[in-house]
Design a protein around this motif. Structure first.
Motif, mmCIF file in Angstrom:
data_model
loop_
_atom_site.group_PDB
_atom_site.id
_atom_site.type_symbol
_atom_site.label_atom_id
_atom_site.label_comp_id
_atom_site.label_asym_id
_atom_site.label_seq_id
_atom_site.Cartn_x
_atom_site.Cartn_y
_atom_site.Cartn_z
ATOM 1 N N GLN A 14 2.034 7.204 -6.335
ATOM 2 C CA GLN A 14 0.975 8.161 -6.687
ATOM 3 C C GLN A 14 1.212 9.533 -6.070
ATOM 4 O O GLN A 14 0.440 10.461 -6.285
ATOM 5 N N GLY A 15 2.271 9.641 -5.256
ATOM 6 C CA GLY A 15 2.596 10.919 -4.643
ATOM 7 C C GLY A 15 1.786 11.257 -3.430
ATOM 8 O O GLY A 15 1.815 12.397 -2.956
ATOM 9 N N VAL A 16 1.090 10.264 -2.885
ATOM 10 C CA VAL A 16 0.259 10.520 -1.708
ATOM 11 C C VAL A 16 1.123 10.629 -0.449
ATOM 12 O O VAL A 16 0.836 11.409 0.459
ATOM 13 N N ILE A 17 2.195 9.818 -0.369
ATOM 14 C CA ILE A 17 3.107 9.866 0.775
ATOM 15 C C ILE A 17 4.511 10.120 0.268
ATOM 16 O O ILE A 17 4.817 9.919 -0.918
ATOM 17 N N VAL A 18 5.374 10.542 1.169
ATOM 18 C CA VAL A 18 6.761 10.811 0.807
ATOM 19 C C VAL A 18 7.560 9.503 0.907
ATOM 20 O O VAL A 18 7.110 8.517 1.497
ATOM 21 N N GLU A 19 8.783 9.526 0.346
ATOM 22 C CA GLU A 19 9.613 8.329 0.331
ATOM 23 C C GLU A 19 9.965 7.871 1.744
ATOM 24 O O GLU A 19 10.086 6.673 2.012
ATOM 25 N N THR A 20 10.112 8.817 2.662
ATOM 26 C CA THR A 20 10.470 8.453 4.039
ATOM 27 C C THR A 20 9.428 7.547 4.667
ATOM 28 O O THR A 20 9.766 6.559 5.344
ATOM 29 N N ILE B 169 0.838 -1.203 0.000
ATOM 30 C CA ILE B 169 0.000 0.000 0.000
ATOM 31 C C ILE B 169 0.874 1.255 0.000
ATOM 32 O O ILE B 169 0.608 2.221 -0.725
ATOM 33 N N ALA B 170 1.947 1.224 0.817
ATOM 34 C CA ALA B 170 2.827 2.389 0.884
ATOM 35 C C ALA B 170 3.540 2.616 -0.438
ATOM 36 O O ALA B 170 3.729 3.770 -0.861
ATOM 37 N N GLU B 171 3.933 1.537 -1.097
ATOM 38 C CA GLU B 171 4.609 1.694 -2.389
ATOM 39 C C GLU B 171 3.687 2.315 -3.427
ATOM 40 O O GLU B 171 4.085 3.212 -4.183
ATOM 41 N N SER B 172 2.441 1.823 -3.415
ATOM 42 C CA SER B 172 1.469 2.385 -4.362
ATOM 43 C C SER B 172 1.192 3.854 -4.052
ATOM 44 O O SER B 172 1.118 4.701 -4.959
#
Length: 457
Positions: A196-202, A189-192
């Motif tokens: 999609q730019g919803v969360i940052v890489e951190t 989920i985090a990768e998706s």
């Protein structure tokens, strides 16, 4: 005393038996493993040999009461036997008249000459040295028997500790497997979301790191499971065990009852004269005191009294096997009553007495030290068990709270406004809390078994 207190060391992260059949699942029960331990454990087998040696020492000591019988037989072959000239004058009674007679003859020894001696020596008075030696070695034998019994109790406690720890490790592994599945889904989920730019890489890397941490913990738990199986195999004498090879469920109610006993009652049991560790320490005092009595029996001027009977023969005929051996005056029987005493040996007897006194005092100090260590060990176990009980209560309450929160998140998700990520994260929290709960239960079990062993419950 370190050996005495080497009981159970189980730390968590988180040949066929002939004594009974396995259960329907083919797994060994605790009772079957103990039965195998009693006949296959190397430490107990070695203790059997120690007991056997102590029993032989007792027999040797008792043998000193019996007479010592020795027999010596020696034969000599003379290649050039010596001869003796016999020349002397005497008188002989010939028909009532004494007539002078001169004897001139040569006596030559035969080629063979035999000497035999049979002797019997019976101690009569030894000033208690034999009797006290028998008492000493009997006491050592008693200590060896107690030592084996204590070792069997210790190994039984260790075996139960290993089995209980294995049970908790399996539950921890089950929790970690479920947590790993949930964490893997969170990573997806985090990768998706990151793509999609919803969360940052951190945030994505944090999710990956959490997954990796669970993998490390699972690897450690697997290693500990294997170590526990090795420990069970070593104690029971059964090799190639697997988790499915044993069947054991910890008696958590019993463990709680043990750690909830009155501390003063427990200390009274631990310091009771019937405690095997204290019995061994007390036995060593008696051994040292008997050693002193034996040394005093050799004090200067105290004579040992013994009876010695010897039958000897020396002649040219082999005794008992050649005719004529008893015809000549070649044998003799001697009966001797002998006194023997040491008047001075440079002070070694006095040193032996003083050494025994020092050993007795050291044994008394060992006894007091054993009591201190038992009391200290009991106190530590009770404190650790109290902390584990409190922690278990907290984690069980936390589990109820987390389950309630999880149920609420699940309802929200079903109604369409909840978050799958939040639900998975809560599930990981529930499983992580349960891992910690199993660890604390294992700690409680370890302390309870240690207390049970120390108190002889």
């Amino acid at each position: 005393m370190k050996k005495i207190f080497s009981i159970i060391a189980v730390f968590l992260i988180l040949p066929s038996i002939v004594f009974g059949d396995q259960d329907s699942s083919g797994a060994y029960s605790y009772e079957q493993l103990v039965a195998s331990m009693n006949v296959s454990n190397i430490e107990l087998l070695k203790q059997d040999e120690v007991i056997r040696q102590a029993l032989l020492d007792v027999k040797d000591a008792k043998a000193n009461w019996q007479p010592q019988i020795d027999f010596d037989l020696m034969g000599i072959f003379l290649v050039n036997p010596p001869s003796f000239d016999v020349n002397f004058d005497t008188t002989a009674d010939i028909m009532g008249n004494k007539m002078p007679v001169s004897i001139n003859d040569t006596i030559k020894l035969g080629n063979t000459y035999y000497m035999a001696n049979l002797s019997l020596t019976q101690p009569l008075v030894t000033w208690g040295k034999i009797g006290n030696s028998v008492k000493l070695y009997n006491k050592v034998l008693d200590i060896r028997n107690i030592e084996k019994s204590s070792k069997a109790d210790q190994l039984s406690a260790e075996l139960e500790g290993y089995l209980g720890a294995l049970y908790y490790v399996e539950r921890i592994l089950s929790d970690l497997d479920q947590a790993h599945d949930a964490a893997s889904e969170l990573v997806d989920i985090a990768e998706s979301s990151y793509e999609q730019g919803v969360i940052v890489e951190t945030d994505y890397q944090k999710a990956v790191l959490s997954l990796r941490q669970l993998e490390v913990e699972k690897t450690q738990a697997v290693n500990q499971r294997d170590e526990l199986l090795d420990g069970i195999g070593t104690i029971s004498g059964i090799g190639d065990l697997s988790s499915g090879s044993v069947s054991f469920v910890p008696d958590e109610e019993r463990y709680e009852d043990i750690v909830s006993m009155d501390p003063e009652e427990l200390e009274e049991l631990v310091l009771s004269p019937s405690n095997k560790s204290l019995m061994m320490a007390g036995g060593m005092i008696e051994v040292a005191e008997l050693s002193e009595k034996i040394a005093r029996g050799s004090m200067y001027g105290l004579p040992d009294l013994a009876l010695k009977v010897s039958l000897g023969y020396g002649g040219s005929h082999l005794p008992l096997f050649q005719d004529g051996w008893q015809d000549k005056d070649d044998w003799g029987l001697n009966v001797t009553v002998a006194f023997s005493t040491t008047l001075w040996d440079g002070g070694k007897v006095l040193n032996s007495i003083n050494r025994s006194k020092s050993q007795a005092e050291s044994a008394r100090l060992d006894l007091e030290n054993a009591k201190d260590q038992l009391s200290s060990q009991l106190g530590k176990c009770l404190r650790d068990a109290g902390y584990a009980m409190a922690d278990i209560g907290y984690m069980e309450a936390n589990a109820r709270l987390l389950e309630s929160q999880y149920s609420k998140l699940q309802d929200e998700l079903e109604e369409g406004y909840g978050s799958r990520s939040d639900l998975l994260q809560k599930k990981i929290e529930i499983l992580t809390n349960d891992v910690s709960l199993q660890q604390r239960k294992a700690d409680l079990m370890q302390n309870a078994l240690t207390i049970e062993y120390l108190a002889g419950l």
